[in-house]
Design an enzyme around this catalytic site. Structure first.
Site, short mmCIF file in Angstrom:
data_model
loop_
_atom_site.label_atom_id
_atom_site.label_comp_id
_atom_site.label_asym_id
_atom_site.label_seq_id
_atom_site.Cartn_x
_atom_site.Cartn_y
_atom_site.Cartn_z
N CYS A 25 0.85 -1.18 0.00
CA CYS A 25 0.00 0.00 0.00
C CYS A 25 0.89 1.23 0.00
CB CYS A 25 -0.88 -0.03 1.25
SG CYS A 25 -1.97 1.40 1.39
N HIS A 49 -9.15 -3.46 -2.41
CA HIS A 49 -8.24 -2.70 -1.53
C HIS A 49 -8.63 -1.22 -1.51
CE1 HIS A 49 -3.87 -1.89 -0.17
NE2 HIS A 49 -4.35 -0.68 -0.40
N GLU A 50 -8.89 -0.65 -2.71
CA GLU A 50 -9.19 0.79 -2.79
C GLU A 50 -10.57 1.12 -2.20
OE1 GLU A 50 -6.66 2.43 -3.24
OE2 GLU A 50 -5.50 0.84 -4.21
N HIS A 106 -10.34 1.30 1.43
CA HIS A 106 -9.78 2.58 1.91
C HIS A 106 -10.91 3.58 2.16
CE1 HIS A 106 -5.46 2.46 2.07
NE2 HIS A 106 -5.32 2.05 0.83
ZN ZN Z 1 -3.68 1.23 -0.04
#
Ligand code: ZN
Length: 192
Positions: free
Chosen positions: A83, A130-131, A134
């Site tokens: 990341c 993953h995004e 976030h």
């Molecule tokens: Zn990340």
């Protein structure tokens, strides 16, 4: 400037009120991503904008405005992730094998699947999850899988302590407590 303070990454992002606002943020994100050189995805809160916009750039640059995962497989795959907000850190995560995403700036649904010969499909599939995480204040560490599932041994003592995992969470308990969970199919025996 990419945010590396975990407390700031825990803030829940708000929906953008228009596609235009989202596109402006998307342009900034793609610029940052290009400058990062090794990044394949970036979420707005990683550059200090707490809005629901993220970009991925695996096969082609893709801006996702107010993205929602509307369908996902139960089955997961394990993936080594890094990341931009945690330089030098890597974790093995559990991600859905396939997800369907809706956004405000793409017509219809976007499908991502790791079930293909092309490794870039797996990268893209893990990256989009993953995004979007976030934007919900979730980091890759929350998806970390420390245990490798395998089949239960043939015979275990009732009071023998075992470690089981559901792909996200791992717990250690006596076999008599663990057995119903493993037999339900939601949990598997783990080696740590
Ligand atoms: Zn990340």
């Amino acid at each position: 400037m990419i945010i590396t303070e975990e407390a700031k990454l825990r803030i829940l992002c708000e929906a953008v009120s228009s596609v235009e606002e989202g596109e402006e943020i998307g342009t900034q994100l793609l610029k940052e991503l290009t400058e990062s050189k090794n990044g394949i995805g970036l979420a707005a809160n990683q550059i200090g904008i707490n809005k629901r916009v993220c970009v991925i750039n695996v096969k082609e640059p893709l801006v996702l405005i107010n993205p929602r995962i509307v369908e996902h497989s139960e089955e997961q795959f394990m993936f080594p992730e890094g990341c931009l907000s945690f330089p030098g850190k890597h974790v093995r995560t559990g991600r859905h094998v396939s997800v369907v995403v809706e956004t405000d700036n793409h017509e219809g649904k976007l499908s991502f699947s790791a079930e293909s010969e092309n490794i870039n499909d797996a990268f893209e599939c893990a990256c989009v999850q993953h995004e979007i995480d976030h934007l919900d204040g979730i980091t890759m560490f929350d998806r970390s899988v420390i245990a490798q599932p395998h089949r239960a041994p043939a015979k275990i003592g009732r009071n023998e302590r075992v470690t089981i995992t559901d792909g996200k969470e791992t717990k250690e308990l006596k076999w008599k407590k663990a057995q119903p969970l493993v037999e339900s199919g939601d949990w598997e025996m783990a080696t740590v």
